[in-house]
Design a protein around this motif. Structure first.
Motif, PDB file in Angstrom:
ATOM      1  N   PHE A  47       0.843  -1.194   0.000  1.00  0.00           N
ATOM      2  CA  PHE A  47       0.000   0.000   0.000  1.00  0.00           C
ATOM      3  C   PHE A  47       0.879   1.245   0.000  1.00  0.00           C
ATOM      4  CE2 PHE A  47      -3.065  -3.029   1.868  1.00  0.00           C
ATOM      5  CZ  PHE A  47      -4.176  -2.757   1.073  1.00  0.00           C
ATOM      6  N   SER A  48       0.409   2.267  -0.707  1.00  0.00           N
ATOM      7  CA  SER A  48       1.104   3.550  -0.753  1.00  0.00           C
ATOM      8  C   SER A  48       0.510   4.485   0.292  1.00  0.00           C
ATOM      9  CB  SER A  48       0.935   4.162  -2.144  1.00  0.00           C
ATOM     10  OG  SER A  48       1.207   5.543  -2.120  1.00  0.00           O
ATOM     11  N   ARG A  49       1.329   5.424   0.784  1.00  0.00           N
ATOM     12  CA  ARG A  49       0.815   6.434   1.713  1.00  0.00           C
ATOM     13  C   ARG A  49       0.208   7.627   0.996  1.00  0.00           C
ATOM     14  NH1 ARG A  49       4.968   6.899   6.844  1.00  0.00           N
ATOM     15  NH2 ARG A  49       4.423   4.894   7.768  1.00  0.00           N
ATOM     16  N   ALA A  50       0.236   7.603  -0.341  1.00  0.00           N
ATOM     17  CA  ALA A  50      -0.291   8.740  -1.109  1.00  0.00           C
ATOM     18  C   ALA A  50      -1.800   8.857  -0.909  1.00  0.00           C
ATOM     19  CB  ALA A  50       0.029   8.568  -2.593  1.00  0.00           C
ATOM     20  N   GLY A  51      -2.293  10.083  -1.014  1.00  0.00           N
ATOM     21  CA  GLY A  51      -3.732  10.326  -1.019  1.00  0.00           C
ATOM     22  C   GLY A  51      -4.461   9.783   0.190  1.00  0.00           C
ATOM     23  N   GLY A  52      -3.885   9.932   1.364  1.00  0.00           N
ATOM     24  CA  GLY A  52      -4.552   9.454   2.580  1.00  0.00           C
ATOM     25  C   GLY A  52      -4.128   8.069   3.015  1.00  0.00           C
TER      26      GLY A  52
ATOM     27  N   ARG B 104      -5.031   5.069   2.015  1.00  0.00           N
ATOM     28  CA  ARG B 104      -5.987   3.976   2.118  1.00  0.00           C
ATOM     29  C   ARG B 104      -6.162   3.208   0.813  1.00  0.00           C
ATOM     30  NH1 ARG B 104     -10.936   2.529   1.027  1.00  0.00           N
ATOM     31  NH2 ARG B 104     -12.101   1.269   2.536  1.00  0.00           N
ATOM     32  N   ASP B 105      -6.187   3.924  -0.320  1.00  0.00           N
ATOM     33  CA  ASP B 105      -6.711   3.344  -1.557  1.00  0.00           C
ATOM     34  C   ASP B 105      -5.673   2.938  -2.592  1.00  0.00           C
ATOM     35  OD1 ASP B 105      -9.635   3.623  -1.093  1.00  0.00           O
ATOM     36  OD2 ASP B 105      -9.089   5.733  -0.901  1.00  0.00           O
ATOM     37  N   MET B 106      -4.454   3.429  -2.476  1.00  0.00           N
ATOM     38  CA  MET B 106      -3.476   3.174  -3.532  1.00  0.00           C
ATOM     39  C   MET B 106      -2.540   2.038  -3.125  1.00  0.00           C
ATOM     40  SD  MET B 106      -4.153   6.083  -5.320  1.00  0.00           S
ATOM     41  CE  MET B 106      -2.799   6.882  -6.106  1.00  0.00           C
ATOM     42  N   PHE B 107      -2.285   1.143  -4.064  1.00  0.00           N
ATOM     43  CA  PHE B 107      -1.274   0.125  -3.810  1.00  0.00           C
ATOM     44  C   PHE B 107      -0.571  -0.212  -5.112  1.00  0.00           C
ATOM     45  CE2 PHE B 107      -5.084  -2.330  -4.825  1.00  0.00           C
ATOM     46  CZ  PHE B 107      -4.627  -3.381  -5.616  1.00  0.00           C
ATOM     47  N   ALA B 108       0.585  -0.831  -4.972  1.00  0.00           N
ATOM     48  CA  ALA B 108       1.363  -1.245  -6.140  1.00  0.00           C
ATOM     49  C   ALA B 108       1.701  -2.715  -5.998  1.00  0.00           C
ATOM     50  CB  ALA B 108       2.631  -0.412  -6.275  1.00  0.00           C
ATOM     51  N   SER B 109       2.004  -3.333  -7.140  1.00  0.00           N
ATOM     52  CA  SER B 109       2.393  -4.742  -7.129  1.00  0.00           C
ATOM     53  C   SER B 109       3.483  -4.963  -8.168  1.00  0.00           C
ATOM     54  CB  SER B 109       1.185  -5.639  -7.424  1.00  0.00           C
ATOM     55  OG  SER B 109       0.637  -5.320  -8.692  1.00  0.00           O
ATOM     56  N   VAL B 110       4.251  -6.032  -7.966  1.00  0.00           N
ATOM     57  CA  VAL B 110       5.280  -6.440  -8.931  1.00  0.00           C
ATOM     58  C   VAL B 110       5.119  -7.925  -9.203  1.00  0.00           C
ATOM     59  CG1 VAL B 110       6.985  -4.689  -8.285  1.00  0.00           C
ATOM     60  CG2 VAL B 110       6.975  -6.882  -7.088  1.00  0.00           C
ATOM     61  N   GLY B 111       5.653  -8.357 -10.346  1.00  0.00           N
ATOM     62  CA  GLY B 111       5.474  -9.765 -10.649  1.00  0.00           C
ATOM     63  C   GLY B 111       6.398 -10.289 -11.714  1.00  0.00           C
ATOM     64  N   ALA B 112       6.085 -11.522 -12.136  1.00  0.00           N
ATOM     65  CA  ALA B 112       6.935 -12.255 -13.072  1.00  0.00           C
ATOM     66  C   ALA B 112       6.921 -11.658 -14.472  1.00  0.00           C
ATOM     67  CB  ALA B 112       6.486 -13.717 -13.129  1.00  0.00           C
ATOM     68  N   ASP B 113       5.961 -10.760 -14.757  1.00  0.00           N
ATOM     69  CA  ASP B 113       5.972 -10.103 -16.066  1.00  0.00           C
ATOM     70  C   ASP B 113       6.942  -8.918 -16.114  1.00  0.00           C
ATOM     71  OD1 ASP B 113       4.646  -8.210 -14.567  1.00  0.00           O
ATOM     72  OD2 ASP B 113       2.730  -8.402 -15.611  1.00  0.00           O
ATOM     73  N   GLY B 114       7.651  -8.663 -14.992  1.00  0.00           N
ATOM     74  CA  GLY B 114       8.679  -7.619 -14.985  1.00  0.00           C
ATOM     75  C   GLY B 114       8.156  -6.212 -14.843  1.00  0.00           C
ATOM     76  N   SER B 115       6.898  -6.054 -14.414  1.00  0.00           N
ATOM     77  CA  SER B 115       6.340  -4.704 -14.307  1.00  0.00           C
ATOM     78  C   SER B 115       5.993  -4.341 -12.873  1.00  0.00           C
ATOM     79  CB  SER B 115       5.086  -4.566 -15.181  1.00  0.00           C
ATOM     80  OG  SER B 115       4.017  -5.338 -14.671  1.00  0.00           O
ATOM     81  N   VAL B 116       6.039  -3.010 -12.618  1.00  0.00           N
ATOM     82  CA  VAL B 116       5.486  -2.435 -11.386  1.00  0.00           C
ATOM     83  C   VAL B 116       4.176  -1.769 -11.790  1.00  0.00           C
ATOM     84  CG1 VAL B 116       5.805  -0.805  -9.494  1.00  0.00           C
ATOM     85  CG2 VAL B 116       7.803  -1.905 -10.513  1.00  0.00           C
ATOM     86  N   ARG B 117       3.087  -2.160 -11.157  1.00  0.00           N
ATOM     87  CA  ARG B 117       1.783  -1.589 -11.515  1.00  0.00           C
ATOM     88  C   ARG B 117       1.145  -0.951 -10.291  1.00  0.00           C
ATOM     89  NH1 ARG B 117      -0.769  -5.351 -16.254  1.00  0.00           N
ATOM     90  NH2 ARG B 117       1.228  -6.019 -17.140  1.00  0.00           N
ATOM     91  N   MET B 118       0.454   0.147 -10.538  1.00  0.00           N
ATOM     92  CA  MET B 118      -0.181   0.877  -9.447  1.00  0.00           C
ATOM     93  C   MET B 118      -1.692   0.855  -9.621  1.00  0.00           C
ATOM     94  SD  MET B 118       1.225   4.317  -7.901  1.00  0.00           S
ATOM     95  CE  MET B 118       0.393   5.185  -6.585  1.00  0.00           C
ATOM     96  N   PHE B 119      -2.399   0.681  -8.508  1.00  0.00           N
ATOM     97  CA  PHE B 119      -3.852   0.549  -8.517  1.00  0.00           C
ATOM     98  C   PHE B 119      -4.469   1.523  -7.516  1.00  0.00           C
ATOM     99  CE2 PHE B 119      -1.968  -3.449  -9.701  1.00  0.00           C
ATOM    100  CZ  PHE B 119      -2.739  -3.897 -10.761  1.00  0.00           C
ATOM    101  N   ASP B 120      -5.718   1.858  -7.781  1.00  0.00           N
ATOM    102  CA  ASP B 120      -6.494   2.681  -6.866  1.00  0.00           C
ATOM    103  C   ASP B 120      -7.795   1.923  -6.595  1.00  0.00           C
ATOM    104  OD1 ASP B 120      -8.256   4.557  -5.716  1.00  0.00           O
ATOM    105  OD2 ASP B 120      -7.296   6.233  -6.759  1.00  0.00           O
TER     106      ASP B 120
END
Length: 349
Positions: A188-193, A195-211
């Motif tokens: 989880f990210s501390r951005a924007g309060g 609560r809602d933002m998180f990021a993930s990494v995986g075997a496809d070699g990408s960092v992705r961010m979600f809300d």
């Protein structure tokens, strides 16, 4: 001897030898449990262990307060992020499932087992999870089945248990396909309060961010140029613009700025073997610690970014094995914990 201060000098390093090889580890953040950590075994069979250990500051020795069985090695252990000590004393573990435990001495008991595949005995192993610091009833898990799941926890404040009823339950709030391949870490990210933002990494070699408010799309923050799997990510604990990630078998740590996607703002490349762990300082936006198979834990000052960062400011090179885990105490910024072989060490920085 007059005029000399004879007060005993506090040690810089405390060490605990576990009965088995260690893999996962995490600091407790409760104010009344200063030097308490949970450690998980790495035994290549079904029966594994989790142990809660604590340092007696008077005797300067670690001792085990509670040991309990765990199926398979824990891929991650985390204490409830309750720095005020008002909530039940819980810890979570991931492996085949997400489990929530109530810490006790000597008995730690399972509160609930969370399985989001109710229709089948088959479960896709969980690679990692993160416990939201702002909303402690949210936990996000990552899995080899390409998904991330956000769980809602309910912790009933049970006063005096009756009949052994558990005071924690959980349900799936949302599950999403996060990557094209296995997901290896979530945070989880501390951005924007926070609560809602998180990021993930995986075997496809990408960092992705979600809300969580807009799950229909994600943002790709970074892709490894060689499409190597990314194993870990960690958010800067003071500045939510920055995060760090490591790829498989790489001796380099990549620092990213979410405001400038896809281009690393720094690469930390002094390790001589693959990096296994990254931990940002809890109290400073410009310090990060990295550890790896070269038996080293390095602390870096990234203040001069985007200028190249050549060398760490501190190096601990006395570990007697490959360091596979590093954690910077959230409520004790003077201490870093590392694991190698059967050893847990806490180092004053």
């Amino acid at each position: 001897m007059s005029g000399m201060n004879m007060a005993p000098k506090r040690k810089e390093i405390y060490k605990y030898e576990a009965p088995w090889t260690l893999y996962s580890m995490n600091w407790s953040v409760r104010p009344d449990k200063r030097f308490r950590l949970a450690i998980g075994s790495f035994v290549e069979e079904y029966n594994n262990k989790v142990q809660i250990v604590s340092l007696d500051e008077d005797s300067a020795e670690f001792s085990a307060k509670s040991t309990f069985d765990h199926p398979y090695p824990t891929t991650k252990i985390m204490w409830i992020p309750d720095s005020k000590g008002n909530l039940p004393d819980l810890l979570a573990t991931s492996g085949d499932y997400l489990r929530i435990w109530k810490a006790g001495e000597p008995e730690t008991r399972l509160e609930c087992l969370l399985n989001n595949n109710k229709n089948s005995d088959f479960c896709a192993p969980l690679t990692s999870f993160d416990w939201n610091e702002v909303e402690v009833n949210l936990i996000g898990t990552s899995s080899i089945d390409t998904t991330c799941t956000i769980w809602g926890l309910e912790t009933g404040q049970v006063i005096g248990r009756v009949g052994g009823t558990n005071c924690v339950s959980g349900h799936v709030k949302t599950q999403l396909i996060a990557h094209d391949k296995e997901v290896y870490d979530i945070a989880f990210s501390r951005a924007g309060g926070g609560r809602d933002m998180f990021a993930s990494v995986g075997a496809d070699g990408s960092v992705r961010m979600f809300d969580l408010r807009h799950l229909e799309h994600s943002t790709i923050i970074y892709e490894d140029p060689q499409h190597r799997p990314l194993l870990r990510l960690a958010w800067n604990r003071q500045d939510p613009s920055y995060l760090a990630t490591i790829s498989v078998d790489s001796s380099e740590v990549v620092i990213l700025d979410v405001r400038v996607p896809c281009t690393p703002v720094a690469r930390l490349s002094n390790h001589r073997a693959c990096v296994n762990g990254i931990a940002w300082a809890p109290h400073s936006s410009c310090h990060i610690c990295t550890a790896g198979d070269d038996h080293q834990a390095l602390i870096w000052d990234i203040q001069q970014m985007p200028r190249a960062i050549e060398d760490p400011i501190l190096a601990y090179t006395a570990a007697e094995g490959e360091i596979n885990q590093i954690q910077w105490g959230a409520t004790q910024p003077d201490w870093i914990a590392i694991c190698y072989n059967r050893s847990l060490e806490i180092l004053r920085v």
